[in-house]
Write a protein that holds these residues in place. Structure first.
Motif, PDB file in Angstrom:
ATOM      1  N   ALA A  75       0.825  -1.212   0.000  1.00 40.09           N
ATOM      2  CA  ALA A  75       0.000   0.000   0.000  1.00 40.09           C
ATOM      3  C   ALA A  75       0.853   1.254   0.000  1.00 40.09           C
ATOM      4  O   ALA A  75       1.922   1.301   0.619  1.00 40.09           O
ATOM      5  CB  ALA A  75      -0.924   0.023   1.213  1.00 40.09           C
ATOM      6  N   GLU A  76       0.365   2.265  -0.692  1.00 43.47           N
ATOM      7  CA  GLU A  76       0.909   3.606  -0.497  1.00 43.47           C
ATOM      8  C   GLU A  76       0.328   4.160   0.796  1.00 43.47           C
ATOM      9  O   GLU A  76      -0.663   3.649   1.331  1.00 43.47           O
ATOM     10  CB  GLU A  76       0.571   4.513  -1.679  1.00 43.47           C
ATOM     11  CG  GLU A  76       1.244   4.094  -2.972  1.00 43.47           C
ATOM     12  CD  GLU A  76       1.178   5.168  -4.054  1.00 43.47           C
ATOM     13  OE1 GLU A  76       1.547   6.324  -3.764  1.00 43.47           O
ATOM     14  OE2 GLU A  76       0.739   4.842  -5.166  1.00 43.47           O
ATOM     15  N   ILE A  77       0.935   5.229   1.310  1.00 41.27           N
ATOM     16  CA  ILE A  77       0.527   5.799   2.597  1.00 41.27           C
ATOM     17  C   ILE A  77       0.320   7.296   2.433  1.00 41.27           C
ATOM     18  O   ILE A  77       1.174   7.986   1.871  1.00 41.27           O
ATOM     19  CB  ILE A  77       1.587   5.544   3.684  1.00 41.27           C
ATOM     20  CG1 ILE A  77       1.880   4.045   3.805  1.00 41.27           C
ATOM     21  CG2 ILE A  77       1.125   6.109   5.031  1.00 41.27           C
ATOM     22  CD1 ILE A  77       3.132   3.730   4.600  1.00 41.27           C
ATOM     23  N   VAL A  78      -0.819   7.773   2.909  1.00 41.08           N
ATOM     24  CA  VAL A  78      -1.091   9.215   2.952  1.00 41.08           C
ATOM     25  C   VAL A  78      -1.250   9.596   4.410  1.00 41.08           C
ATOM     26  O   VAL A  78      -2.094   9.046   5.126  1.00 41.08           O
ATOM     27  CB  VAL A  78      -2.355   9.583   2.161  1.00 41.08           C
ATOM     28  CG1 VAL A  78      -2.645  11.075   2.299  1.00 41.08           C
ATOM     29  CG2 VAL A  78      -2.206   9.201   0.700  1.00 41.08           C
ATOM     30  N   LEU A  79      -0.456  10.534   4.842  1.00 38.26           N
ATOM     31  CA  LEU A  79      -0.346  10.851   6.258  1.00 38.26           C
ATOM     32  C   LEU A  79      -0.407  12.363   6.439  1.00 38.26           C
ATOM     33  O   LEU A  79       0.324  13.104   5.778  1.00 38.26           O
ATOM     34  CB  LEU A  79       0.977  10.282   6.756  1.00 38.26           C
ATOM     35  CG  LEU A  79       1.387  10.340   8.203  1.00 38.26           C
ATOM     36  CD1 LEU A  79       2.372   9.205   8.486  1.00 38.26           C
ATOM     37  CD2 LEU A  79       2.071  11.671   8.488  1.00 38.26           C
ATOM     38  N   SER A  80      -1.294  12.841   7.302  1.00 39.37           N
ATOM     39  CA  SER A  80      -1.397  14.274   7.581  1.00 39.37           C
ATOM     40  C   SER A  80      -1.051  14.545   9.035  1.00 39.37           C
ATOM     41  O   SER A  80      -1.174  13.669   9.897  1.00 39.37           O
ATOM     42  CB  SER A  80      -2.812  14.784   7.279  1.00 39.37           C
ATOM     43  OG  SER A  80      -3.769  14.116   8.073  1.00 39.37           O
ATOM     44  N   GLY A 123      -9.726   5.463 -13.212  1.00 38.64           N
ATOM     45  CA  GLY A 123      -9.279   6.834 -13.423  1.00 38.64           C
ATOM     46  C   GLY A 123      -8.700   7.471 -12.174  1.00 38.64           C
ATOM     47  O   GLY A 123      -8.310   6.768 -11.218  1.00 38.64           O
ATOM     48  N   PRO A 124      -8.640   8.793 -12.139  1.00 36.70           N
ATOM     49  CA  PRO A 124      -7.965   9.493 -11.035  1.00 36.70           C
ATOM     50  C   PRO A 124      -8.773   9.499  -9.739  1.00 36.70           C
ATOM     51  O   PRO A 124     -10.001   9.489  -9.748  1.00 36.70           O
ATOM     52  CB  PRO A 124      -7.797  10.915 -11.580  1.00 36.70           C
ATOM     53  CG  PRO A 124      -8.922  11.084 -12.544  1.00 36.70           C
ATOM     54  CD  PRO A 124      -9.121   9.728 -13.175  1.00 36.70           C
ATOM     55  N   VAL A 125      -8.041   9.500  -8.630  1.00 31.69           N
ATOM     56  CA  VAL A 125      -8.594   9.698  -7.286  1.00 31.69           C
ATOM     57  C   VAL A 125      -7.756  10.782  -6.622  1.00 31.69           C
ATOM     58  O   VAL A 125      -6.534  10.652  -6.530  1.00 31.69           O
ATOM     59  CB  VAL A 125      -8.549   8.412  -6.448  1.00 31.69           C
ATOM     60  CG1 VAL A 125      -8.995   8.701  -5.011  1.00 31.69           C
ATOM     61  CG2 VAL A 125      -9.418   7.325  -7.066  1.00 31.69           C
ATOM     62  N   ALA A 126      -8.407  11.845  -6.177  1.00 32.18           N
ATOM     63  CA  ALA A 126      -7.713  12.941  -5.493  1.00 32.18           C
ATOM     64  C   ALA A 126      -7.911  12.774  -3.991  1.00 32.18           C
ATOM     65  O   ALA A 126      -9.039  12.784  -3.497  1.00 32.18           O
ATOM     66  CB  ALA A 126      -8.254  14.292  -5.949  1.00 32.18           C
ATOM     67  N   VAL A 127      -6.803  12.586  -3.268  1.00 28.86           N
ATOM     68  CA  VAL A 127      -6.840  12.517  -1.812  1.00 28.86           C
ATOM     69  C   VAL A 127      -6.335  13.852  -1.271  1.00 28.86           C
ATOM     70  O   VAL A 127      -5.203  14.248  -1.547  1.00 28.86           O
ATOM     71  CB  VAL A 127      -5.982  11.359  -1.274  1.00 28.86           C
ATOM     72  CG1 VAL A 127      -5.977  11.356   0.249  1.00 28.86           C
ATOM     73  CG2 VAL A 127      -6.490  10.026  -1.810  1.00 28.86           C
ATOM     74  N   PHE A 128      -7.183  14.532  -0.511  1.00 31.50           N
ATOM     75  CA  PHE A 128      -6.825  15.821   0.085  1.00 31.50           C
ATOM     76  C   PHE A 128      -6.504  15.589   1.553  1.00 31.50           C
ATOM     77  O   PHE A 128      -7.401  15.375   2.373  1.00 31.50           O
ATOM     78  CB  PHE A 128      -7.966  16.822  -0.063  1.00 31.50           C
ATOM     79  CG  PHE A 128      -8.278  17.202  -1.480  1.00 31.50           C
ATOM     80  CD1 PHE A 128      -7.692  18.323  -2.050  1.00 31.50           C
ATOM     81  CD2 PHE A 128      -9.142  16.441  -2.249  1.00 31.50           C
ATOM     82  CE1 PHE A 128      -7.974  18.679  -3.368  1.00 31.50           C
ATOM     83  CE2 PHE A 128      -9.436  16.786  -3.553  1.00 31.50           C
ATOM     84  CZ  PHE A 128      -8.854  17.904  -4.120  1.00 31.50           C
ATOM     85  N   ALA A 129      -5.232  15.623   1.890  1.00 31.53           N
ATOM     86  CA  ALA A 129      -4.792  15.391   3.269  1.00 31.53           C
ATOM     87  C   ALA A 129      -4.658  16.738   3.970  1.00 31.53           C
ATOM     88  O   ALA A 129      -3.631  17.406   3.882  1.00 31.53           O
ATOM     89  CB  ALA A 129      -3.468  14.635   3.272  1.00 31.53           C
ATOM     90  N   VAL A 130      -5.721  17.147   4.644  1.00 29.73           N
ATOM     91  CA  VAL A 130      -5.753  18.464   5.297  1.00 29.73           C
ATOM     92  C   VAL A 130      -5.061  18.354   6.653  1.00 29.73           C
ATOM     93  O   VAL A 130      -5.521  17.600   7.518  1.00 29.73           O
ATOM     94  CB  VAL A 130      -7.202  18.954   5.475  1.00 29.73           C
ATOM     95  CG1 VAL A 130      -7.220  20.332   6.123  1.00 29.73           C
ATOM     96  CG2 VAL A 130      -7.933  18.970   4.138  1.00 29.73           C
TER      97      VAL A 130
END
Length: 393
Positions: A75-80, A123-130
């Motif tokens: 998995a990739e990781i998105v961390l805020s 297609g694209p998925v935009a993840v907004f890590a606020v």
């Protein structure tokens, strides 16, 4: 695309003085196994990665090991960043980390940096890590935005998110670290369930600075952090809670995260994925001798234990005696045979916010006259400034 929503790892936090690092690494290792078994594409961490703005070296190393295990699982990781994190420290080397599939979002004043572009077969998925948004800091940097509360800050952030989606449409996921509730925009009441969870006390007078769930309209899924127990505000707006119990105030016995599946149209399904609970939370009440001999409590010896003693005379050496049966007894209070209404009063007083404590003090020294509106606003401002300075330290 499959995303696993987690939050509030709090690497380095203790439980009533007991080290939790080994247990947390075990929980995050189980999370990595979930990634492999369920073919998770992205793991989301919605703030409060560390428990301290200046984590110890062994805590940084533990986080690095856990993140590497998740990446190795596929998995990739998105961390805020959350209010416990230092954005500068957590975000260091973000550009380098991105090349390895770790996306760090810590720049509260740069909405363009929150958008992380991912893609699947649809297609694209935009993840907004606020990142965590501190209203005082935003108000100083953006005086024209009229930001006074956390709700104002999140409205400003979501306006930026929706504008980005107008410019470049995509299926969308938002990470946010805040108090949110399913209340109307003009509501001032806070659900008692939010008050009981182990989130930091807010500094607003009379309750919590709540972000209405409606603020997040316009995106496919919202992954919230800040509260340590799982909650569902709507099918698409949820808290995952923390991977470990960090306080007896946490309401849900479950630990884990939400497995979120996006199809070509947007949100397709959400499933709770449980993580192993090393120690359950148990609260017992009674006289010390009776508790020590109570056979109905057999099987709780490995739990985190909170004890409320009702002995007429305060027992001597109660914690040592309790730990002979319950090695992980963590909290003992003596309520001395207090009535139920008296106990409820004590618990209510213990949940007062800092601003409420100041207001009660003013009422005490002024013979009942509490703070004026102007004084209450000044107290909130000063407490918020102190909180912001502490978070940035």
């Amino acid at each position: 695309m499959r995303l696993l929503h987690t939050s509030d790892w709090h690497v380095g936090r203790t439980f009533h003085g007991a080290d939790t690092l080994e247990a947390l690494e075990d929980a995050l290792g189980a999370l990595a196994r979930v990634v492999r078994e369920r073919a998770v594409d992205v793991v989301l961490v919605a703030g409060d990665v560390f428990d301290s703005a200046m984590p110890a070296g062994r805590h940084v190393e533990a986080l690095s090991r856990s993140l590497a295990a998740i990446r190795e699982a596929g998995a990739e990781i998105v961390l805020s960043s959350g209010n416990h994190d230092s954005p500068a420290r957590l975000g260091a080397n973000a550009a380098f980390a991105r090349a390895g599939g770790l996306h760090l979002s810590t720049a509260a004043l740069d909405p363009a940096s929150w958008r992380i572009e991912l893609a699947d077969e649809h297609g694209p998925v935009a993840v907004f890590a606020v990142p965590y948004l501190e209203p005082v800091a935003l108000r100083a940097a953006l005086p024209e935005a009229g930001i006074a509360t956390q709700a104002d800050a999140m409205r400003w952030a979501m306006d930026a998110v929706r504008a980005s989606l107008v410019d470049v449409p995509a299926r969308s996921v938002v990470l946010a670290h805040c108090f949110a509730a399913g209340v109307a925009d003009d509501a001032v009441r806070v659900d008692e369930a939010v008050r009981l969870d182990d989130a930091p006390r807010d500094i607003t007078a009379g309750g919590l600075d709540v972000v209405p769930a409606s603020v997040f309209d316009g995106v496919d899924y919202v992954a919230l952090g800040h509260l340590h127990s799982r909650q569902e505000l709507s099918p698409s707006v949820r808290y995952s809670g923390a991977p470990l119990h960090y306080s007896f105030r946490e309401r849900s016995p479950e630990r884990g995260g939400w497995l979120v599946e996006l199809d070509a149209e947007g949100l397709a399904a959400v499933e709770w994925i449980g993580l192993p609970v090393l120690r359950a939370l148990t609260t017992v009440e009674g006289e010390l001798a009776a508790l020590l001999a109570d056979a109905s409590l057999d099987g709780t010896e490995h739990d985190w234990l909170r004890v409320r003693l009702t002995d007429r005379v305060r027992p001597l050496d109660a914690m040592r005696r309790l730990q002979e049966r319950w090695p992980h007894a963590a909290e003992v209070s003596w309520i001395g045979g207090a009535s139920a209404p008296q106990r409820q009063l004590r618990e209510r007083l213990a949940r007062r916010s800092e601003a409420e404590v100041v207001d009660d003090f003013l009422a005490h020294v002024r013979a009942g006259a509490s703070a004026t509106d102007a004084e209450a606003a000044l107290v909130r401002e000063l407490l918020a400034r102190a909180s912001a300075e502490e978070s940035a330290a």
